[in-house]
Design a protein around this motif. Structure first.
Motif, PDB file in Angstrom:
ATOM      1  N   GLU A  66       0.810  -1.217   0.000  1.00  0.00           N
ATOM      2  CA  GLU A  66       0.000   0.000   0.000  1.00  0.00           C
ATOM      3  C   GLU A  66       0.842   1.265   0.000  1.00  0.00           C
ATOM      4  OE1 GLU A  66      -3.633   2.042   2.603  1.00  0.00           O
ATOM      5  OE2 GLU A  66      -2.813   0.080   3.176  1.00  0.00           O
ATOM      6  N   HIS A  67       1.992   1.231   0.705  1.00  0.00           N
ATOM      7  CA  HIS A  67       2.806   2.444   0.862  1.00  0.00           C
ATOM      8  C   HIS A  67       4.193   2.235   0.255  1.00  0.00           C
ATOM      9  CE1 HIS A  67      -0.167   4.233   3.528  1.00  0.00           C
ATOM     10  NE2 HIS A  67      -0.226   3.080   4.187  1.00  0.00           N
ATOM     11  N   VAL A  68       4.588   3.154  -0.618  1.00  0.00           N
ATOM     12  CA  VAL A  68       5.909   3.121  -1.245  1.00  0.00           C
ATOM     13  C   VAL A  68       6.615   4.431  -0.962  1.00  0.00           C
ATOM     14  CG1 VAL A  68       7.190   3.013  -3.417  1.00  0.00           C
ATOM     15  CG2 VAL A  68       5.176   1.561  -3.083  1.00  0.00           C
ATOM     16  N   ILE A  69       7.887   4.340  -0.586  1.00  0.00           N
ATOM     17  CA  ILE A  69       8.730   5.528  -0.446  1.00  0.00           C
ATOM     18  C   ILE A  69       9.837   5.439  -1.500  1.00  0.00           C
ATOM     19  CG2 ILE A  69      10.295   6.839   1.031  1.00  0.00           C
ATOM     20  CD1 ILE A  69       8.815   5.738   3.449  1.00  0.00           C
ATOM     21  N   ILE A 126      13.757   0.030   8.951  1.00  0.00           N
ATOM     22  CA  ILE A 126      13.301  -0.800  10.068  1.00  0.00           C
ATOM     23  C   ILE A 126      12.461  -1.936   9.502  1.00  0.00           C
ATOM     24  CG2 ILE A 126      11.932  -0.813  12.192  1.00  0.00           C
ATOM     25  CD1 ILE A 126      12.582   2.214  12.395  1.00  0.00           C
ATOM     26  N   GLY A 127      12.730  -3.151   9.960  1.00  0.00           N
ATOM     27  CA  GLY A 127      12.009  -4.304   9.441  1.00  0.00           C
ATOM     28  C   GLY A 127      11.331  -5.103  10.525  1.00  0.00           C
ATOM     29  N   ASP A 128      10.553  -6.114  10.090  1.00  0.00           N
ATOM     30  CA  ASP A 128       9.851  -6.982  11.028  1.00  0.00           C
ATOM     31  C   ASP A 128      10.660  -8.245  11.265  1.00  0.00           C
ATOM     32  OD1 ASP A 128       9.534  -8.492   8.731  1.00  0.00           O
ATOM     33  OD2 ASP A 128       7.439  -7.920   8.427  1.00  0.00           O
ATOM     34  N   HIS A 133       9.239   0.291   7.894  1.00  0.00           N
ATOM     35  CA  HIS A 133       9.307   1.740   8.094  1.00  0.00           C
ATOM     36  C   HIS A 133      10.656   2.264   7.585  1.00  0.00           C
ATOM     37  CE1 HIS A 133       6.230   0.569  11.045  1.00  0.00           C
ATOM     38  NE2 HIS A 133       5.794   1.817  10.974  1.00  0.00           N
ATOM     39  N   LEU A 134      10.649   3.533   7.253  1.00  0.00           N
ATOM     40  CA  LEU A 134      11.896   4.230   6.957  1.00  0.00           C
ATOM     41  C   LEU A 134      12.056   5.354   7.965  1.00  0.00           C
ATOM     42  CD1 LEU A 134      14.365   4.681   5.128  1.00  0.00           C
ATOM     43  CD2 LEU A 134      12.965   6.271   3.790  1.00  0.00           C
ATOM     44  N   GLU A 135      13.142   5.285   8.708  1.00  0.00           N
ATOM     45  CA  GLU A 135      13.461   6.379   9.631  1.00  0.00           C
ATOM     46  C   GLU A 135      14.288   7.413   8.878  1.00  0.00           C
ATOM     47  OE1 GLU A 135      16.362   6.446  13.304  1.00  0.00           O
ATOM     48  OE2 GLU A 135      14.434   5.554  13.908  1.00  0.00           O
ATOM     49  N   ARG A 174       9.723   8.615  11.651  1.00  0.00           N
ATOM     50  CA  ARG A 174       9.491   7.371  10.909  1.00  0.00           C
ATOM     51  C   ARG A 174       8.298   7.513   9.975  1.00  0.00           C
ATOM     52  NH1 ARG A 174      10.214   2.466  15.371  1.00  0.00           N
ATOM     53  NH2 ARG A 174      12.398   2.942  15.921  1.00  0.00           N
ATOM     54  N   MET A 175       8.402   6.768   8.866  1.00  0.00           N
ATOM     55  CA  MET A 175       7.303   6.722   7.910  1.00  0.00           C
ATOM     56  C   MET A 175       7.114   5.270   7.506  1.00  0.00           C
ATOM     57  SD  MET A 175       7.014   8.734   4.241  1.00  0.00           S
ATOM     58  CE  MET A 175       7.446  10.293   5.009  1.00  0.00           C
ATOM     59  N   CYS A 176       5.872   4.790   7.511  1.00  0.00           N
ATOM     60  CA  CYS A 176       5.637   3.383   7.166  1.00  0.00           C
ATOM     61  C   CYS A 176       5.811   3.175   5.675  1.00  0.00           C
ATOM     62  CB  CYS A 176       4.243   2.946   7.616  1.00  0.00           C
ATOM     63  SG  CYS A 176       2.893   3.760   6.769  1.00  0.00           S
TER      64      CYS A 176
END
Length: 701
Positions: A426-429, A489-491, A498-500, A526-528
């Protein structure tokens, strides 16, 4: 007494006759019968254009070995073959040549003083170089016209020589007579090999074009309705005009003098207009090639640089073979530029036109795996060109960027171009501010994601084309300026979540002229993200150059930026006979730059194979000519710049990869071409609407 005198004179005459008779036997000179045969074969023009006193003098010179069988400039190839047959020689057919004029100034060029001397350009030139303010322009006194023995040159109402291509015999008398070098004699090969010189009539746009296209000429041809002529003018420098008409960022337009009146001329949209006309006919215009030389050339890499190099080498008569690692040719024009900007069916059509000249291409063939420089040499390739591009994405230098869900910009675009299904989530940076970042962001929008583009400077400093930035905004890409990645940041499955990032502020300008971004301490946020796409740079992958990667033994000299070192003028590498150009030499650069350097490399390779030495000139134009960059332009009428039509709008664009921009109509193209000021070095049209038909001297191949 009279009888004695008569007998004496008779005896003297008889003796003289006897002496002459004996001498004629001893000193007999026999004329070579081939002289008469050759003279009878020549046209009898006695024009002196060959440099000998009439056809009898030329015939004697041919027999004496002082002139070739092709010495007669009036004779056609059939007549030259006849003369060669008499001499027992073989004639190699020569390319047709023609006198051509470079200057477009004439009456438009101002006078620096009033000249009342002899009406001869050579005499005028002796006085401070002549009265014209342009140091390279035509003096307009008609010396070349009077020097032409075939009445092929006339002076027009602009005081410029106009050459009749049907009457011109390329004798070169006009060239010898011109003290400014305004007129030259050249065939198609010489025109393909010519590099811009500071003594040429170079408008600022033409100086800035990395491919050295004669921009004023093709715009004038469009204005006069000669669309095929415009295509051929462009193809003397750029075989990928359909591609460049869509993706070129138009460096030429940054130097267009029209910007000091209203807006720059739409140079690139005019290129696209004629390129699309050819495309829509479904038939490529015929391209001439020199006689086959039999020399084999290996082109490693089928991107813009390799295609350009192969195209020009083929036109010069050589036999190029392209070795391409990917399934199809095109390089990053195919795999790095999305379909909505450059439809691949159009790219296929353009590339096929290049291959149809007689160029072989081998796909899925990897340099360093399937072949090496040594195996190419064993296969009798006389020269080698390396144009393997820059396919390796630069990292973010952020912790965790090796997690799943982080994918380099060029890697992402290539995978999508090859039909691979990419899970964007859903979310792309997207991290970066160049065209690759914009292309990745707009592609993800079309794949249904919500996209944020993160850039460490502001919108004003983004290197991407403004039209692409605006297009991304229109399609819903969100921009996060003054932000830079810190860590991913990963699971528990090692997938990015996330990207810090740090907030940034702009400090003093760096070496690029842009203000340097400085990290704000303690500003981490942070941004998911389900997918993170770093698109902050690319570099060449040079593993193919290493004989033994573990030992670090590279075949060629390279830089710390992983580019190949080569001579800046000849493009020859540390290995004689091996040349390079494109992104593997410069680092990531423009498509048009790769095309231009591909031609320059082809020129060097041609001379390397045929002459053994690569000619260079100290007059080669490499930077802008300072005195041509004035900003005071007086034009009577302002004219609105054309805009390209959009083919789809709003939500329709976000769910399809159909091409976004269209091409100009013929009426729009005519109006846009009429905005051109037809600039030279100093001159331009103050009244751009005036009739200029016939001022340019052009001819078809």
């Amino acid at each position: 007494m009279i009888l004695i005198s008569g007998l004496t004179l008779f005896s003297i005459g008889l003796g003289a006759a006897a002496i002459l008779g004996i001498a004629s036997k001893l000193l007999y000179v026999k004329e070579d019968p081939r002289i008469n045969l050759i003279e009878e074969s020549l046209p009898g023009a006695n024009c002196g254009g060959c440099g000998f006193p009439g056809c009898s003098g030329a015939a004697a010179a041919i027999v004496a070995g002082k002139a070739p069988a092709t010495v007669c400039i009036v004779a056609d190839s059939e007549m030259s073959l006849l003369v060669a047959g008499i001499m027992g020689q073989e004639v190699i057919e020569r390319e047709p040549e023609l006198a051509i004029r470079d200057c477009s100034g004439g009456m438009r060029a101002s006078d620096s003083f009033h000249y009342e001397g002899a009406h001869d350009c050579r005499a005028a030139h002796l006085l401070y170089g002549g009265s014209k303010s342009c140091p390279e322009g035509c003096l307009g006194l008609g010396t070349c016209m009077r020097a032409c023995p075939f009445d092929a040159i006339q002076m027009n109402d602009q005081n410029l020589p106009i050459i009749d291509p049907l009457a011109c015999k390329a004798c070169g008398n006009c060239v010898d007579a011109c003290p400014r070098g305004v007129i030259g004699v050249a065939g198609i090969s010489a025109r393909l090999l010519h590099l811009n010189l500071t003594s040429d009539c170079l408008a600022p746009c033409r100086q800035k074009c990395p491919a050295q296209i004669n921009i004023p000429r093709y715009i004038e041809q469009i204005k006069s309705g000669d669309y095929n002529g415009a295509i051929m003018t462009i193809k003397e420098r750029n075989p990928l005009l359909l591609t460049c008409g869509r993706v070129c960022p138009r460096p030429c337009e940054t130097e267009c003098r029209r910007q000091y009146v209203d807006e720059t001329v739409g140079i690139n949209m005019l290129k696209r207009f004629v390129a699309d006309r050819e495309l829509h006919t479904g038939k490529h215009l015929p391209i001439s090639c020199a006689k086959d030389t039999g020399k084999k050339v290996a082109i490693i890499g089928g991107g813009p640089a390799g295609l350009s190099c192969a195209y020009f080498l083929r036109r010069l008569g050589h036999q190029p073979t392209i070795f391409e690692a990917m399934p199809k040719l095109g390089g990053q024009t195919r795999y790095g530029i999305p379909e909505y900007r450059l439809p691949k069916a159009d790219l296929d059509w353009e590339i096929q036109g290049i291959l149809d000249l007689g160029i072989e291409a081998k796909m899925n063939t990897k340099f360093g795996v399937d072949f090496t420089i040594e195996t190419l040499k064993k296969d009798n390739f006389e020269t080698i060109f390396i144009g393997i591009g820059a396919w390796q994405a630069s990292g973010m230098y952020a912790e965790g960027e090796d997690l799943n869900g982080v994918m380099g910009g060029i890697e992402f675009l290539t995978a999508h171009a090859m039909g691979q299904k990419i899970e964007t989530g859903e979310h792309v940076i997207v991290v970066g501010g160049g065209n690759t970042a914009i292309d990745a962001a707009r592609t993800c929008i079309r794949l249904g994601a919500q996209v944020t583009l993160m850039y460490r400077r502001t919108r004003a400093e983004m290197p991407a084309d403004m039209e692409e930035i605006i297009g991304a905004e229109d399609e819903g890409v969100q921009f996060k300026f003054l932000a830079a990645p810190a860590r991913v940041i990963g699971d528990e499955k090692h997938h990015a979540t996330h990207l810090e990032y740090y907030e940034m502020e702009l400090g003093e300008p760096d070496e690029s002229g842009r203000r340097k971004p400085i990290k704000k301490e303690g500003s981490e946020q942070r941004m998911c993200a389900n997918l993170i796409i770093p698109a902050i740079g690319q570099k060449p992958d040079l593993k193919c150059l290493y004989e033994n990667e573990e030992e670090g033994s590279c075949l060629l000299e390279t830089t710390r930026w992983q580019t190949i070192v080569a001579d800046s003028e000849t493009f020859e590498t540390a290995i004689p006979g091996v040349f390079t150009a494109g992104d593997v030499y410069t680092g990531p650069d423009l498509v048009i730059s790769a095309i231009g350097d591909g031609r320059k490399a082809a020129r060097a390779m041609h001379y390397h194979m045929t002459k053994g030495i690569i000619p260079l000139s100290d007059q080669t134009q490499t930077t802008m000519i300072p005195y041509t960059l004035f900003k005071e332009v007086s034009v009577k009428e302002k004219k609105e710049r054309a805009t390209l039509p959009l083919l789809c709008y709003g939500e329709e664009r976000n769910c399809t990869f159909n091409e976004v921009e269209g091409t100009l109509s013929e009426r729009q193209a005519q109006k846009e071409a009429d905005r051109c000021l037809r600039c030279g070095l100093l001159c331009y049209d103050g009244d751009s609407a005036q009739e200029t038909q016939g001022v340019l001297n052009t001819f078809e191949e």
